[in-house]
Design a protein around this motif. Structure first.
Motif, short mmCIF file in Angstrom:
data_model
loop_
_atom_site.label_atom_id
_atom_site.label_comp_id
_atom_site.label_asym_id
_atom_site.label_seq_id
_atom_site.Cartn_x
_atom_site.Cartn_y
_atom_site.Cartn_z
N UNK A 1 -23.38 81.88 34.02
CA UNK A 1 -23.17 80.54 33.48
C UNK A 1 -24.35 79.61 33.75
N UNK A 2 -24.98 79.73 34.92
CA UNK A 2 -25.89 78.71 35.41
C UNK A 2 -27.27 79.28 35.72
N UNK A 3 -28.31 78.54 35.32
CA UNK A 3 -29.67 78.79 35.81
C UNK A 3 -29.92 77.81 36.95
N UNK A 4 -30.11 78.34 38.14
CA UNK A 4 -30.44 77.53 39.31
C UNK A 4 -31.94 77.30 39.31
N UNK A 5 -32.37 76.08 39.14
CA UNK A 5 -33.79 75.79 38.99
C UNK A 5 -34.58 76.16 40.23
N UNK A 6 -33.99 76.02 41.40
CA UNK A 6 -34.71 76.36 42.63
C UNK A 6 -35.06 77.85 42.64
N UNK A 7 -34.11 78.67 42.25
CA UNK A 7 -34.36 80.11 42.21
C UNK A 7 -35.35 80.44 41.10
N UNK A 8 -35.25 79.73 40.00
CA UNK A 8 -36.16 79.96 38.88
C UNK A 8 -37.59 79.62 39.28
N UNK A 9 -37.78 78.49 39.93
CA UNK A 9 -39.12 78.08 40.36
C UNK A 9 -39.66 79.04 41.41
N UNK A 10 -38.77 79.51 42.29
CA UNK A 10 -39.20 80.46 43.33
C UNK A 10 -39.73 81.75 42.72
N UNK A 11 -39.28 82.07 41.52
CA UNK A 11 -39.73 83.28 40.83
C UNK A 11 -41.00 83.05 40.02
N UNK A 12 -41.55 81.82 40.09
CA UNK A 12 -42.80 81.52 39.40
C UNK A 12 -42.65 80.64 38.19
N UNK A 13 -41.45 80.19 37.88
CA UNK A 13 -41.24 79.31 36.74
C UNK A 13 -41.45 77.85 37.10
N UNK A 14 -41.40 76.99 36.10
CA UNK A 14 -41.52 75.55 36.34
C UNK A 14 -40.63 74.79 35.38
N UNK A 15 -40.22 73.58 35.78
CA UNK A 15 -39.28 72.77 35.01
C UNK A 15 -39.62 71.30 35.23
N UNK A 16 -39.44 70.49 34.21
CA UNK A 16 -39.63 69.05 34.32
C UNK A 16 -38.41 68.45 35.03
N UNK A 17 -38.61 67.85 36.17
CA UNK A 17 -37.51 67.30 36.96
C UNK A 17 -37.27 65.81 36.70
N UNK A 18 -38.00 65.24 35.74
CA UNK A 18 -37.90 63.80 35.50
C UNK A 18 -36.92 63.43 34.39
N UNK A 19 -36.21 64.39 33.84
CA UNK A 19 -35.29 64.09 32.75
C UNK A 19 -34.06 63.35 33.27
#
Length: 501
Positions: A341-359
């Motif tokens: 159900x959920x993408x956990x951004x912390x785990x995603x970033x730890x795997x080398x991804x990035x996300x805009x946190x200012x939304x």
């Protein structure tokens, strides 16, 4: 519309798997010369299905997206606090929607569907047996009744006090249509289902008709209505009707063993599908002009803003309906439905991804079930609006849990209720998992885990009298949206505004 039938979403050729609900526009025909052949009646029926897909109609009007934003499983999100203000209002029960600021596209979308369904119900019986066989006419009419009920069902839940009519109106008749009380609407819809739909639709459909209504979909829709109404007088009836879907092998329903694959493209129309809305990326038909055709525009809205996936699986989106921490924390340890159900951004970033946190209303979590994926959209034109992800409107897991609940509430077999409930729990947690004793509270908790971010949670909270406990600011005055002021003005004051507005 009363002089010309604009078939921008109705013309089609029925050829190949899933083509029944995939449309290609052609031209305009004078209405008096239309509805004369079986082919034209098929086009009219497909046109009645089409509003099921209109997520971007009139400034965005997705049944599922709005329902998720209303719940405690998602915030409104978007780029800023002013991004789609009707969503921001729907998400905030302390600064609630108004007659001029609400997701009013849901209203027009639904009534357009009703109009189209009524045309089929009216015109199909006029064809002779030589033009269209009687059994086929009867099926088309039952399907049109199902669609009309489905559209009214949405209006009933969102607005309650709605104009109700079963024959299309002339301009002069608009100000005479009765505005029914919610209980009156409910009784009309149940009577329509029982009298004109259930028992008149096939139990299964062929591969090239996937997306068409079946008898199982009609029974499951009735169960949803009875449970939402808390109609104790019909609990035993729906328990028995749902049992038919569970035990009769002709329906061919079964849980998919692996929950984690349920929302992959190859599991559309699987054994767990009771009713799905079919979307297609073919033809790049959804665009910024019409925004009401075949691609699923919700998908790009649900993706995380600024997402960069090193594994090239997910695509960035617009950041609407970010998943709440409350939902993330609600799952039991080891429940695979959490990471499905959920993408956990912390785990995603730890795997080398990035996300805009200012939304707006950034939570650190995004829905995975309907996240935009590489290869799921058109590659030309308005790519963002043309994702092919089907919406799973009713799954067999819901049939099992509704049946379990109806049995308990009607004094039926507790062992059967335990079995149905246990099947859903064990599918997720494994055969060795100690299934709790079935109870209404446990069923409600299971429904949250099983259907998270599928547009179901909010309505469960309302019908079980838990909305006030989980949604700050919610009370009975928030049960219904206000009727759009534009509709009251158009009716010349015939429509009466809902209470509390």
């Amino acid at each position: 519309m009363n002089k010309y039938i604009l078939l921008c979403a109705a013309m089609l050729s029925v050829c190949g798997c899933n083509d029944f609900l995939e449309l290609s526009p052609t031209n305009m025909i004078i209405e008096s010369e239309y509805y004369q052949t079986q082919e034209q009646m098929t086009e009219a029926l497909v046109a009645a299905y089409d509003p099921l897909k209109w997520n971007a109609y009139s400034n965005y009007s997705s049944y599922e997206l709005v329902s998720n934003i209303l719940s405690d499983d998602a915030e409104a999100g978007g780029a800023t606090v002013s991004d789609q203000p009707q969503f921001q209002r729907a998400n905030d029960f302390t600064n609630w929607v108004t007659p001029t600021n609400l997701p009013e596209g849901l209203w027009g979308r639904s009534y357009e569907g009703i109009y189209r369904a009524n045309l089929v119900i009216e015109r199909c019986p006029q064809l002779s047996d030589e033009v269209m066989p009687q059994d086929l006419r009867e099926r088309y009419i039952a399907e049109a009744h199902f669609l009309r009920i489905f559209y009214y069902f949405q209006l009933w839940r969102f607005w309650g006090y709605i104009p109700y009519y079963e024959q299309n109106l002339s301009v002069d008749e608009i100000t005479t249509v009765p505005q029914l009380q919610p209980d009156e609407v409910y009784e009309k819809l149940i009577a329509d289902l029982d009298g004109n739909v259930i028992g008149k639709l096939p139990k299964t459909v062929s591969a090239d008709e996937k997306g068409r209504a079946t008898n199982g979909a009609a029974i499951a829709l009735k169960a949803r209505m009875v449970l939402y109404q808390n109609d104790e007088s019909r609990m035993g009836v729906i328990a028995q009707q749902l049992k038919e879907l569970i035990t009769d092998p002709e329906y061919q329903y079964a849980l998919v063993p692996d929950y984690t694959v349920l929302f992959d493209d190859e599991y559309e129309w699987c054994s767990e599908s009771v009713f799905e809305v079919n979307y297609s990326e073919i033809g790049n038909s959804n665009d910024w002009e019409g925004r009401s055709n075949q691609g699923n525009s919700d998908i790009i809205m649900l993706g995380a803003r600024g997402l960069k996936d090193p594994n090239n699986v997910y695509v960035e989106g617009w950041g609407f309906a970010p998943v709440t921490k409350a939902l993330n924390d609600a799952f039991l340890p080891g429940d695979p439905r959490k990471w499905t159900t959920i993408i956990d951004h912390a785990e995603f970033v730890a795997e080398g991804g990035s996300i805009n946190t200012d939304s707006n209303q950034y939570t650190g979590y995004t829905v995975r079930k309907y996240a935009p994926r590489v290869g799921y959209s058109s590659t030309t034109g308005t790519e963002a609006l043309n994702y092919k992800n089907n919406y799973r409107v009713i799954r067999f897991a819901d049939v099992l849990l509704m049946a379990s609940e109806a049995l308990l509430r009607s004094g039926g077999s507790v062992s059967e209720a335990q079995d149905y409930y246990g099947r859903v729990v064990k599918r997720a947690m494994g055969d060795d998992y100690a299934v709790p004793e079935v109870s209404l509270d446990n069923i409600y908790k299971e429904r949250r885990y099983e259907f998270a971010m599928e547009g179901i949670r909010y309505w469960d909270l309302v019908r079980t009298n838990q909305a006030k406990d989980f949604l700050p600011g919610w009370d009975e005055t928030k049960k219904y949206f206000p009727i759009p002021q534009s509709e009251i003005d158009r009716s010349e004051g015939h429509l009466v505004q809902n209470p509390y507005f």
